[in-house]
Design an enzyme around this catalytic site. Structure first.
Site, PDB file in Angstrom:
ATOM      1  CD  GLU A 250       1.545  -1.611   8.754  1.00  0.00           C
ATOM      2  OE1 GLU A 250       1.015  -2.568   9.352  1.00  0.00           O
ATOM      3  OE2 GLU A 250       0.983  -0.525   8.578  1.00  0.00           O
ATOM      4  CB  CYS A 284       0.749   2.310   4.601  1.00  0.00           C
ATOM      5  SG  CYS A 284       0.109   1.715   6.173  1.00  0.00           S
TER       6      CYS A 284
END
Length: 483
Positions: A250, A284
């Site tokens: 990720e 994020c």
């Protein structure tokens, strides 16, 4: 407070083989919190060997009931220490205490979710022709190397570790050095959980990259799970290629928030301000771009500026603080430099952030910045700047909104703000993102998979599909014949 953390290798807590240690500091004021082992390649080789030995025994990889019980006991132990661990997380990471408490609650929920799945990872069987049977089993992939970031170090550790353990893998965990102490404290509770075989969990901290490099390159490690920057993810993919190991990555994000003309700007603006400044903008999925219908643009510009300006910046343990410090001085200086370049290039500077005058001088604080800009090719519209920077954009219709939002190398998350249910789904379907929230942002939980399109990564974490990255599918064929 002075914590002396250790490595865990093969069931034994120990210092780094070199004897080296490093210091962990509080980003709110620079004070020393404790020390942790500064590990190297020799430590990594020993931990991988311990994990391999533990995997080859059947007592973990082939015992889903034990795996469930260990995970449940770990969750119970963490729950009993929630407040102490949340305070340590705030001291070491800087985030406000309410966010640390929320992270602890989410992490405990995630462990219990995967404990439930540990006993139900089914394969299937079929008769492909008379008397010919094909059985497909989902087996643990092997040794998993978990490389964990500092921004949400507990929940991001557990969203990789819990499915790895539930699937039957053995593990080597390498936390970020900025949050090595809280990672150690959380994993002490797992090691103490009754029934965990030695070698199933191994923990190594480091300030360099020798441990991570060994995990990525070793043929004895079958899986790497990494959360972090796109650049590091690319290097991991390249280094892992010779061993063809499974990767769960990720990576970065640049979340767009699309606000349509029927949205309640007075309610949406504070929600977006909070979404942009979660963990001081160091998440994020944080809101990075706000795209607003032209008819509500001026109203949103004013409301968003007010909402950002009202947020209180200070130490994460202080009463009423909503934005804590950035993780360390290096991160603060880098973000500050990128924001300075943004201020020089943006069409309009709406809120000029900078360093707060009333915060502790040794702290790593930045006030939020808001700019407006038209060109979606600008570096600050495309680049993930990991701090409290928000870009305001204008659109005329749905097609333009989607086109602007999809002009990105990332595709991790986005949100759509509208009272028109059909529009919300229509736009969400058109956005090239792994997660799209309707009239909300940053809602992450154990049951729903997350991950990104394009350069935001490969694989999924959370949810049932997170197990895919930690299992292999074995086909067993038999022609048994017919009577």
């Amino acid at each position: 407070m002075s914590i002396e953390a250790l490595n865990l290798i093969g069931g034994t807590w120990q210092p780094a083989r070199s004897g080296k240690t490093a210091t962990s500091t509080d980003p709110s004021d620079g004070s020393v919190l404790g020390r942790f082992p500064d590990s190297g390649d020799a430590d990594a080789r020993a931990a991988i060997a311990a994990a391999r030995e533990a995997f080859e025994r059947p007592d973990w990889a082939q015992n889903p009931r034990l795996r469930q019980q260990v995970l449940l006991r770990w969750a119970d132990r963490l729950e009993a220490r929630t407040e102490a661990l949340a305070e340590l997380l705030t001291r070491e990471n800087g985030k406000v205490l309410a966010q640390s408490r929320g992270e602890m609650a989410g992490a405990i929920s995630e462990i219990r979710y995967y404990a439930g799945l540990a006993r139900h990872i089914p394969g299937h069987a079929m008769e492909v022709e008379p008397g010919v049977f094909s059985t497909l089993l989902k087996e643990p992939a092997g040794v998993a190397g978990l490389i964990i970031p500092w921004n949400a170090p507990i929940v991001l550790l557990i969203r990789s570790l819990a499915p790895a353990l539930a699937a039957g893998c053995t593990t080597v965990v390498k936390p970020a050095p900025q949050t090595a102490l809280v990672s150690w404290d959380v994993l002490r509770e797992l090691d103490a959980a009754t029934g965990l075989p030695k070698g199933v969990l191994n923990l190594l901290s480091e300030t360099g990259h020798a441990v991570a490099q060994r995990l990525v390159e070793s043929p004895e490690v079958e899986v790497i799970s990494f959360t972090g920057s796109n650049g590091t993810g690319q290097r991991i993919m390249a280094a892992a290629a010779p061993t063809m190991k499974k990767l769960s990555l990720e990576l970065g994000g640049k979340s767009s928030c699309l606000v349509f003309e029927d949205a309640d700007v007075a309610k949406v603006a504070p929600a977006l301000a909070a979404a942009a400044t979660i963990i001081s903008g160091q998440q994020c999925t944080a809101a990075r771009r706000v795209l607003v219908h032209a008819s509500r643009y001026d109203e949103m510009k004013q409301a968003l500026a007010q909402a950002l300006g009202a947020l209180r910046v200070g130490p994460g343990l202080a009463q009423g603080v909503q934005i804590g410090p950035l993780i360390d001085a290096a991160a603060r200086d880098h973000v500050e430099a990128r924001i300075a370049a943004t201020l020089d290039a943006a069409d309009e500077v709406i809120v000029r952030g900078g360093r707060p005058q009333d915060a502790p001088k040794q702290g790593c604080y930045l006030l939020p910045t808001l700019v407006a800009h038209r060109d979606t090719s600008a570096f600050f519209v495309q680049e993930e700047i990991f701090g409290p920077l928000l870009v305001l954009e204008k659109f005329e219709d749905e097609r333009e909104a989607v086109t602007r939002a999809n002009h990105s190398e990332f595709g991790l998350s986005a949100s759509v703000w509208t009272n028109d249910g059909a529009r919300g789904w229509r736009v969400a379907r058109a956005l090239r993102n792994g997660t799209v929230w309707l009239n909300d942002h940053n809602k992450l939980f154990a049951e729903a998979e997350t991950g990104g399109y394009r350069r935001s990564g490969i694989g999924r974490l959370h949810g049932f599909d997170a197990l895919i990255d930690f299992v292999e599918i074995k086909h067993i064929y038999q022609n048994a014949g017919v009577v």
